[in-house]
Design a protein around this motif. Sequence first.
Motif, short mmCIF file in Angstrom:
data_model
loop_
_atom_site.label_atom_id
_atom_site.label_comp_id
_atom_site.label_asym_id
_atom_site.label_seq_id
_atom_site.Cartn_x
_atom_site.Cartn_y
_atom_site.Cartn_z
N GLY B 352 49.04 1.35 -88.32
CA GLY B 352 49.29 1.55 -89.44
C GLY B 352 49.49 0.37 -90.09
O GLY B 352 49.47 -0.56 -89.48
N VAL B 353 49.91 0.43 -91.50
CA VAL B 353 50.29 -0.94 -92.03
C VAL B 353 51.60 -0.61 -93.00
O VAL B 353 51.78 0.44 -93.78
CB VAL B 353 49.04 -1.68 -92.83
N LEU B 354 52.47 -1.68 -92.95
CA LEU B 354 53.69 -1.50 -94.11
C LEU B 354 53.41 -1.88 -95.53
O LEU B 354 52.58 -2.56 -95.45
CB LEU B 354 54.95 -2.37 -93.35
N THR B 355 54.11 -1.30 -96.24
CA THR B 355 53.83 -1.41 -97.66
C THR B 355 55.10 -2.13 -98.23
O THR B 355 55.72 -2.27 -97.82
CB THR B 355 53.55 -0.16 -98.46
N LYS B 356 54.64 -2.56 -99.43
CA LYS B 356 55.78 -3.56 -100.29
C LYS B 356 57.04 -2.55 -100.33
O LYS B 356 58.14 -2.94 -100.53
CB LYS B 356 55.13 -3.88 -101.58
N LYS B 357 56.81 -1.03 -100.56
CA LYS B 357 57.72 -0.24 -100.91
C LYS B 357 58.54 0.09 -99.80
O LYS B 357 59.51 0.71 -99.95
CB LYS B 357 57.30 0.96 -101.32
N GLY B 358 58.22 -0.34 -98.60
CA GLY B 358 59.09 -0.11 -97.57
C GLY B 358 58.52 1.30 -96.68
O GLY B 358 59.33 1.74 -95.95
N THR B 359 57.37 1.64 -97.07
CA THR B 359 56.76 2.69 -96.65
C THR B 359 55.66 2.33 -95.68
O THR B 359 55.26 1.21 -95.35
CB THR B 359 56.13 3.75 -97.54
N VAL B 360 55.15 3.34 -94.60
CA VAL B 360 54.27 2.76 -93.76
C VAL B 360 53.04 3.89 -94.26
O VAL B 360 52.94 4.98 -94.30
CB VAL B 360 54.57 3.08 -92.24
N MET B 361 51.89 3.38 -94.01
CA MET B 361 50.43 3.91 -94.46
C MET B 361 49.79 3.85 -93.20
O MET B 361 49.48 2.90 -92.56
CB MET B 361 49.81 3.09 -95.70
N PHE B 362 49.20 5.10 -92.94
CA PHE B 362 48.52 5.10 -91.99
C PHE B 362 47.53 6.57 -91.82
O PHE B 362 47.79 7.50 -92.48
CB PHE B 362 49.23 5.40 -90.33
#
Lengths: 264, 480
Positions: B352-362
Motif C-alpha cells: 500500500g501507499v500512504l496518502t496526504k490525508k493520512g489514509t492508506v491506499m491498497f
Amino acid sequence: MKKYFSRRYLCIPYCIFLIFFVVLPVIVIFYYAVTNGEGEFTLNNLSAFFSSGYAIGTLLYSIAIAFTVTVVCLLLAYPVAYILAKGGIRKNNVLLLLFITPMWINFTLRITALKEVLTAIEGNIAYYPFINTIIGMTYDFLPFMILPLYTTITKIDNTFSEAAQDLGADSVKVFFRITLPLSVPGIISGVMMVFLPAMTNYVILDMLYNSTFIMGSLIGSYFSAYDWHNGSMISIILLFIILAANFVTDRFADGNAGKGRAIL
Amino acid sequence: MDNIIELKGVGKSFNARDYIVRDINLTVKKGEFVTLLGPSGCGKTTTLRMIAGFETPTEGSILFKGKDISKVPPYLRPVNTVFQRYALFPHLNVYNNIAFGLNLKKLSRPEIEEKVGRVLDIVDMEGFEKRKIHTLSGGQQQRIAIARAIVNEPEILLLDEPLGALDMKMRKEMQIELKHMHENIGITFIYVTHDQEEALTMSDKVVVMADGTIQQIGTPEEIYNEPNNAFVADFIGESNLFNGVMKGNMKVEFLGTEFECLDDIEKGTRVDVVVRPEDIVMVPYDDGMVKGEVISVIFKGIHYEITLQSGKNEIVVQRTRAAKVGDKAGIILDPDSIHCMKRGKNVNSFKGVLTKKGTVMFADGEFECDLTMLYPDSSVDDNGNLMDSSGNYIDYAGTEVIVEIPFNGIRMSDDENEGGVRGNIFSLIYKGDHYNYIIKTKNGYEYILNDEYLWNENDYVSIVIPKKLIKLMRMDSEVQ
C-alpha cells in the motif's frame, strides 16, 4: 353470433395488394401471351420466340452476361465477406456498412455517377458495351452477394476449423475443405440474388447507353413497339426459366450443405 | 516411464496482468489418464487448448518428449482433440469425417478404409460409414468424434468435457467405455471435466484447478482423502470443514474437543480440518465425543444426509439409517477420518501507499489507519497531524507500506459507500460455524474474510475494515 378477431385478418391488406398488383398483372400478361391481336387463342407467340434466332441468341447472351456478372461478384465478394467475418478486423460492422451504404443512394444517381467515371476512363463509353454492362451490374449487385456470404461465414462455428487444424490441416486446407464447403448455402443465395436480376435487368443497360441487348431490353423493345403479345410471351418464358433455375438450386442446396446449416 | 508432455511454469495472460492461468507445472507420463478438474472458469480448458496448440502460452514452455512445442501450430502437433460439442463436419458423412486426417496424410485408399473400419469397431459403430452426421444421436456423435481423433494414432488424446452433452445414464456408460478404450489402445489421455465423480472414476492422476492455478495433483485417492486445502476438500465430494488448532503430537482441537489425528503438524498451527460425512459415526448422546441435536434429515437414495447442530457448528453425517429431527445424538471420529490442512494464508497482505490525508491506499481501496504504528513514539495532534516525539511534523505521504488485515473482524456491507473497497463475492466455503469468503475487486485483488452469515456468490459488496485492524509495516523493514 359473436365475432372474434382472428390474427388471419391482418393479412387482408396484403392480400388485396397482392391480388391487384401481382396476381392480376400476371394473369393479364399470361392472357396477352397466348392471344393474338384479335384476341384469339394462339401459341404462335411461343413458336415465334423459339423460331427466332435473334430471340434465342439474346437469351443465350443474357445468360452469358448474367453468368459473368455472377462470377465476378462472387470472386469480389467472397474474400471481402470472409475477411469481414473471420479476420480480426475490429469495427467490422462499420466496414460492412461501408459496403452496404451504396444501396441506400438513389439508383439512377449511382448509375449516372458510374457513367461519368466510365466516360473519364474510356472516353466514349459506347465502344465498350459488354465490359460496361458487367461493371454496371457488378456495381449494383455486389452488396447482394456480400451480405448472404457474410451471414453464412459468420455462422460457421470456429471449432470446425479448429477441429480440422487439429486433424492436420494447415490454413489453406482448412479453407478449401471446411470453410468453403460450409459456406455453400451462402454462395447459393448470393448467386440467386445476383444471377436472376442480372438476367432481366434493363435499366442499367439503358442508362449506360450501350447497344448490349439482353432479355430485359428485348421485352422492352417489343413493348415500345406496342407488340404486347410477343413481349408477354417472352416474359412468361423467362418466368419459367427462372422458376426452373430456382427449383434446381433449391434441390442442390438441400442435398448439400442446406441440412448441414440446420446443425449449425 | 518417460514424460510425454511437460508444462513448465506455463501462464497465459492478457496485457501481462489479467491471468487466465498462471504457473502451471505438470508432467504427464506416457500412457497415463490425466484429468484436469475444476469449476468453470478455472482455466482447465485454456490449459488443454495450449497443449493442443490453439492458444499460445505467454509464459513458460510446453515440452513434448523434451522438445519445446509452445510455438508449433496445432496441425503439426502429435495430439488430437475430442471437442466439447464434437465439432464433426456437417458436410461430410461418418466415413469422411473419420478419414479426414488420414486423407490429409495422403494415405492410400485401402489403408484408410482399413483404419476407419478398425476404429469404428473400437467405438462400436460398425456399419455407420455412410450416415450423415445430423442423423446420429448425441452418444453416437460422441463415438464418431473419438474415432476421428484416435484413427490418427496420436501420442496424446485431449478430451474437452466430451461427456458434458450426454444424459446421466449415457455418461456413465461412456465413462466406462472411455476407460476401456484407454486401456486397450494405450494412448495418453488428457481429460478436462468439471465433474468430480467423473474425474475420480476414470483418472490415474487428477489435477485440481481453481482460479487459474493448480491446487493439487494426485491420484484420485490422494485428492479425496488428503486434500491440500479447503478448496480441494470442498470441491471434491461432500465434506465438513472446521477451523482447528494443533494441540501437539498428532492432536488437533476443533468443535471444542481434542481429537487424535494422523497429521503431524507443529503445535499451535491453525489448520483447516476436513471430515467426510460418511466417516462420521453417529452414536447415542452420552457416548459421543461431540454432542448435538438433529436439525435436518434428507433422504438421498443410498443414504440419509443428517445435519447435527453442535454449539454454533453444523455437522453433516451420512448413514443408511434414518434419524428424527430433534433427536439428541453424539458423534465419534476415528483418527483416520480426520484430515488437517495447514492454512494457506492467515492474513490478507497487500502493498500500500500512504496518502496526504493520512489514509492508506491498497488493493483498489482506501482506508483510514493508525499511522502511529509506523513511527515509534509518534502521536497525532488535535488537528490530525502526525508528530514525532520532539514535536516535528512527519511527512508520510507517498510512503510505501505492507498492509496486513486479519480474516476476522472485518465485514461486508451492502452499502457500497460504507466500506473502503468494493468487489464481488468470488467464492465462499462453509466452515462449520462460519463462511470463508473471497471478495475480488475490479482489478482482481482478493480480500479474504470470515463471516457468520450467508451471502450470495457474486454479490457486490463493500468491505468495512476497522482502523485498529489495519496493521502497517514499513516496506524497508520488510526487506531487511
